[in-house]
Design an enzyme around this catalytic site. Structure first.
Site, PDB file in Angstrom:
ATOM      1  N   ILE A 103       0.863  -1.179   0.000  1.00 29.51           N
ATOM      2  CA  ILE A 103       0.000   0.000   0.000  1.00 29.51           C
ATOM      3  C   ILE A 103       0.900   1.230   0.000  1.00 29.51           C
ATOM      4  CG2 ILE A 103      -1.724   1.326   1.265  1.00 29.51           C
ATOM      5  CD1 ILE A 103      -2.767  -1.207   2.495  1.00 29.51           C
ATOM      6  N   CYS A 104       0.550   2.184  -0.832  1.00 25.85           N
ATOM      7  CA  CYS A 104       1.220   3.481  -0.860  1.00 25.85           C
ATOM      8  C   CYS A 104       2.726   3.294  -1.091  1.00 25.85           C
ATOM      9  CB  CYS A 104       0.900   4.233   0.426  1.00 25.85           C
ATOM     10  SG  CYS A 104       1.318   6.002   0.397  1.00 25.85           S
ATOM     11  N   THR A 105       3.558   3.884  -0.241  1.00 29.48           N
ATOM     12  CA  THR A 105       5.004   3.842  -0.453  1.00 29.48           C
ATOM     13  C   THR A 105       5.610   2.477  -0.164  1.00 29.48           C
ATOM     14  OG1 THR A 105       5.251   4.754   1.779  1.00 29.48           O
ATOM     15  CG2 THR A 105       5.378   6.300  -0.065  1.00 29.48           C
TER      16      THR A 105
END
Length: 319
Positions: free
Chosen positions: A104-106
């Protein structure tokens, strides 16, 4: 089959994204006849890990726990924080033996560090897509989608899109009924397609009477009808142009794309839970003809309605 889930608690992890994994995969929902996962929170030390929020998370397992996982989850973290040596090797080894990885995300930066994004489509939060592409030029970064499934590597965009990413994988493994039931328990939308646009900085839709939520609920209850943009706009008491602009603001997609997505989702439900002929499902979902249903269904899911029914319907319900 998805059964053993390991979640990495990284130094500098973001608590919300870490919590998404714990909420979706780490709660016993057997009282609702939902899957129960062998869940483990893992760190490099097998002890406590500092988050970016000033508190520590204690983990009972070290990296050796990754060796048995069917799914390894990677939350958002500060990509500038160097992660332990050997972690990238563990992720590569897991994928080589057949495990999935989900970020998720970074968290996608750790997959890039492991070389798992090379030649694959992927995404991250829109603020970091350019940096991800710069650091890992062999990755095929998509900057404006909610999630990308390049099995066995699944990448999600920021924050709330992480819920969509996890529920997508649950839907893929267990079907829409299970994913929808978990979503209801989480009080979350049951399904948003990965290709839907991320929410970027734009004027926010008005609250209260300006919301299109009542209209969306009405459309979902009348998907079998002939619904054009003009007819939806009339129902919302808006001009077609104003309606289209507000719809994009509130949903991140166009009325036509959203309507098709909801009809495909309804078709998935019928294919999984009924013996209805494809002709009946085409009519009940508003596609009208089998050819129209097959075109849109295959275009969005990469599988025909008949193939989806064979693949995703519970074995005990297949004739």
């Amino acid at each position: 089959m998805l059964g053993d889930v390991a979640v990495l608690a990284l130094e500098g992890s973001h608590a919300f994204e870490l919590g998404i994994f714990c909420e979706v995969f780490g709660i016993d929902r057997s009282d609702g006849a939902l899957p129960v996962y062998d869940f483990a929170l893992v760190s490099a030390t097998g002890d406590s890990v500092p988050t970016r929020h000033g508190f520590d998370v204690r983990t009972p397992y070290g990296l050796d726990r990754l060796s048995s996982a069917d799914l390894i989850c990677i939350p958002a973290y500060d990509p500038g924080v160097r992660q332990p040596e050997g972690l990238a090797d563990e992720l590569r080894a897991a994928v080589e033996r057949g495990a999935r990885v989900l970020s998720i995300c970074t968290g996608a930066f750790l997959l890039g560090e492991a070389g798992l994004l090379d030649g694959r489509r992927c995404t991250t939060h829109w603020r970091y897509t350019e940096e991800l592409a710069r650091r890992y030029p062999r990755a095929r970064v998509e900057s404006d989608v909610l999630y990308v499934d390049e099995d066995p590597v699944v990448t999600g965009a920021g924050t709330a899109a992480g819920i969509d990413t996890c529920l997508h994988l649950v839907r893929k493994e267990h079907g829409s009924a299970v994913a929808n039931a978990i979503a209801r328990r989480m009080v979350a939308p049951p399904h948003r397609e990965g290709g839907q646009r991320q929410y970027r900085e734009r004027p926010q839709p008005r609250e209260g009477t300006g919301s299109l939520s009542p209209l969306l609920a009405w459309i979902e209850a009348h998907l079998d009808q002939d619904l054009s943009v003009d007819s939806m706009a009339r129902h919302a008491h808006l001009s077609p142009r104003t309606f289209a602009r507000r719809f994009l603001q509130e949903t991140g997609t166009t009325p036509g794309q959203w309507l098709t997505a909801q009809r495909v989702l309804l078709a998935q439900h019928h294919l999984e839970t009924t013996d209805d002929p494809i002709t009946t499902i085409a009519r009940r979902t508003g596609f009208g003809t089998v050819d129209n249903l097959r075109h849109h269904f295959t275009r969005r899911l990469g599988i025909t309605p008949q193939g989806y029914r064979r693949t995703f319907r519970p074995p005990h319900q297949q004739s």
